[in-house]
Design a protein around this motif. Structure first.
Motif, short mmCIF file in Angstrom:
data_model
loop_
_atom_site.label_atom_id
_atom_site.label_comp_id
_atom_site.label_asym_id
_atom_site.label_seq_id
_atom_site.Cartn_x
_atom_site.Cartn_y
_atom_site.Cartn_z
N LEU A 98 0.82 -1.26 -0.11
CA LEU A 98 -0.07 -0.01 -0.02
C LEU A 98 0.92 1.25 0.07
N GLU A 102 -2.23 5.09 2.39
CA GLU A 102 -3.28 4.11 2.76
C GLU A 102 -2.91 3.26 3.82
N GLU B 5 -9.12 8.43 -3.19
CA GLU B 5 -10.00 8.52 -2.16
C GLU B 5 -11.39 9.14 -2.52
N GLY B 10 -13.57 4.35 -4.61
CA GLY B 10 -13.10 4.31 -3.35
C GLY B 10 -14.56 3.77 -2.48
N VAL B 13 -15.20 -0.04 -3.24
CA VAL B 13 -14.52 -0.72 -2.35
C VAL B 13 -15.51 -1.06 -1.20
N GLU B 34 -11.36 -5.60 2.78
CA GLU B 34 -11.15 -3.98 2.22
C GLU B 34 -9.56 -3.73 1.84
N ARG B 35 -8.70 -4.45 3.02
CA ARG B 35 -7.28 -3.95 2.58
C ARG B 35 -6.77 -4.95 1.26
N ARG B 38 -8.05 -3.31 -1.91
CA ARG B 38 -7.01 -1.89 -2.02
C ARG B 38 -5.80 -2.11 -2.58
N ARG B 41 -5.76 -3.12 -6.42
CA ARG B 41 -5.98 -2.12 -7.33
C ARG B 41 -4.74 -1.82 -8.44
#
Ligand SMILES: Nc1ncnc2c1ncn2[C@@H]1O[C@H](COP(=O)(O)OP(=O)(O)O)[C@@H](O)[C@H]1O
Ligand SMILES: [Mg+2]
Lengths: 313, 278
Positions: A98, A102, B5, B10, B13, B34-35, B38, B41
């Motif tokens: 990340l 993040e 964001e 966003g 997610v 969720e992590r 992310r 992506r």
């Protein structure tokens, strides 16, 4: 924030013990940490500092004794306790897949915080950690000091009452260390209770209101840095380097000049309240030291006195 | 606020995360899903490649080779096109492969190298959230694949019944069984070499679980072995649904996979606890 005497302690450990197989890493320690103070565990590698921190952080079940954190038992209320702690582990565990920002956003979600709240805090925390410019870059190429600051920033996302820092500045250059100390001072002033481990005596002296000295899983002394120094050492220390391979030979020749003499491989330490006076007599006796240094006593001297060893080997 | 964001993704997610039902005692697992979304992506290309693989198989084996094979016995003497026979098996196998990949290789990487779970376990999340979160993520991704695959199958006329819609939750169930068992086994692995055992057990299962040819073509003694494998139950279940052969007998397949998943996930959570909360 000043702790009231009748405030319940944030951390209360009695006879706290940790075994790994037959090995005893923490050997029955008693610790109390009150709200608003900065409390330190000072000790060399292997003293059991991290093992203690992990038990308090509810990621390592105690093998014996009792432990209460924020008034709760880590065995039964681990999740609730962790929700109110900030943890900076000895080794950074940043999420390298990340970005910098993040890392804080995702970490905040682990605490169940609403996204809008985390977004706001992330911006503030990145500012605090001086990482705003790097916010949208990946974590991996950051310097050691930046990663450490990000780990600390991340640990603050849930606005913890108690911040646990395991060797926060080990491996950093002096400049980065001082910058970090500065951040920690600010946190302390804002009312966060700090618990930290270190094997740097200057770090302990700078940051801690109160500390325990640990060695071999036990607590060997406890008090404020100043108390510990005045209890276990003289005010000043005279360091003598002599033209010899064996400093032990000279111990008897100076032992009357000091309350106590410690022999190190490369020098003698003379504990006395007046270092300059002692140095003068050394010269008068014709010992011809290569160098003399008079300095204030530190926690390093306390540790040496208590354990016969130095903090960093 | 970053561009990322503010972007509609966003919100996506968040919505994706909310779609997953989480069992009691693992309510925080959503944050880990969720992590993972992310982190993914930046690697969406690997997501796309997983979409195509079973479709390629379908056209080369089912349609191409199927033209040479003609019709096969779908059980009870009913003859169907080879493509219609093999499509359900490919869907089940894709669900298995996707789940295994996420729950073994990816979990091992996080467990051993990135230390992700160490940071996660310092927060209110516990070992059960870690197990449920990782497996839920594997299923979320798997569902995307199986939905696409089913669309292709339906458009090509290889599905015979509206029951085929249930093939999507079935693929998710297959994913659950394999992801849970795979994650549990991963906690025992010491090095990448140990993953050869995964390959050694997955490949023959892929080829010989009445996937590419009917159970009746195996020798009597081997039929028992085939029927013991989880992929056999998964493939049979999907096939029955796509062909509309729905009966009480299917409950056995469902129970087999549910049990495998539950045992696996419980074990995975315990092992994460044993390994990391020392
Ligand atoms: N998981 C573990 N398994 C076995 N021994 C351990 C484990 N963790 C720590 N130890 C041992 O316990 C002792 C104390 O370690 P630690 O608490 O990390 O000390 P410190 O943080 O003060 O350096 C060391 O001798 C270390 O090798
Ligand atoms: Mg340590």
């Amino acid at each position: 924030m000043v702790a009231q005497p009748d405030d319940p302690p944030l951390i209360a450990a009695r006879g706290l013990t940790k075994h790994f197989g037959d090995f005893t890493a923490v050997d029955g320690i008693d610790v109390e940490v009150r709200r608003g103070e900065a409390f330190g565990f000072l000790g060399p590698n292997g003293a059991g500092k991290s093992s203690t921190m992990r038990m308090i952080g509810c990621v390592s079940p105690p093998s014996g004794g009792t432990l209460r954190v924020l008034g709760m038992d880590p065995i039964t209320h681990g999740s609730q306790i962790r929700g109110r702690l900030g943890v900076v582990p000895q080794r950074d565990t940043l999420d390298e897949e990340l970005t910098v920002r993040e890392n804080i956003l995702v970490y905040g979600r682990y605490f169940g915080l609403p996204r809008s709240v985390i977004r706001e805090r992330a911006t503030e925390l990145l500012e605090f950690a001086q990482l705003s410019e790097r916010a949208d870059e990946l974590v991996e190429p950051l310097s050691g000091g930046m990663k450490r600051r990000l780990t600390i920033a991340r640990s603050l996302v849930n606005e913890p009452e108690l911040l646990m820092l395991d060797e926060p500045t080990t491996g950093l250059d002096p400049q980065a260390r001082h910058a970090l100390w500065d951040r920690l001072f600010r946190l302390k002033r804002s009312g966060v209770t700090l618990v930290l481990t270190t094997h740097y005596m200057d770090e302990a002296e700078q940051l801690c209101d109160r500390l325990v000295v640990m060695d071999g899983g036990r607590i060997v002394a406890e008090g404020s840095p100043r108390q510990l120094i005045s209890e276990h050492s003289t005010r000043e220390v005279l360091e003598l380097r002599l033209a010899t391979d064996d400093h032990e030979l000279y111990e008897a020749k100076v032992s009357d000049l000091a309350t106590r003499v410690e022999v190190l491989p490369d020098r003698l330490l003379l504990y006395t309240d007046d270092g300059d006076a002692a140095a003068k007599i050394v010269h008068e006796r014709g010992l011809a030291p290569l160098s003399t240094l008079v300095r204030r006593a530190t926690l390093e001297d306390v540790f040496l006195h208590l354990t016969g060893r130095t903090l960093i080997d | 606020m970053s561009a990322l964001e503010r972007s509609p993704r966003g919100g996506a997610v968040q919505r994706l995360g909310r779609m997953v039902p989480f069992p009691a005692g693992a309510s925080m697992a959503r944050a880990l899903v969720e992590r993972n979304i992310r982190a993914y992506r930046s690697r969406w290309i690997t997501l796309v490649s997983g979409l195509f693989e079973p479709v390629f198989y379908l056209f080369s084996l089912g349609v191409g080779l199927g033209a040479l094979i003609g019709q096969v016995d779908a059980g009870g003497g009913r003859m169907i096109e080879y493509a219609a026979y093999v499509a359900p098996a490919l869907m089940a196998a894709a669900a298995m492969n996707g789940a295994i990949f996420d729950a073994t290789f990816n979990v091992f990487f996080k467990l051993k190298y990135t230390k992700l779970y160490e940071s996660v376990l310092a927060t209110p999340l516990g070992p059960r959230d870690v197990a449920v979160g990782e497996i839920a993520w594997a299923l979320l991704r798997g569902s995307l694949y199986s939905t696409t695959f089913l669309l292709v199958v339906a458009v090509s006329g290889m599905a015979r019944s509206w029951w085929a819609v249930l093939a999507i939750p079935t693929a998710t169930l297959i994913g659950f069984a394999f992801a849970s068992a795979g994650m549990a086994l991963t906690t025992f692995m010491r090095s990448w070499q140990d993953f050869e055992y995964v390959n050694i057990s997955i490949l023959p299962m892929f080829l010989f679980s009445a996937t590419f040819f009917p159970l009746s073509t195996y020798p009597e003694a081997l039929q028992w072995v085939v029927q013991a494998t989880p992929l056999y139950h998964g493939a049979s279940l999907v096939r029955s649904l796509m062909l509309g052969d729905v009966g009480v007998g299917l409950v056995v397949h469902v129970l087999y996979l549910v049990m495998m998943g539950l045992v696996g996930i419980t074990f995975a959570a315990r092992r994460v606890e044993r390994l990391l909360l020392t």
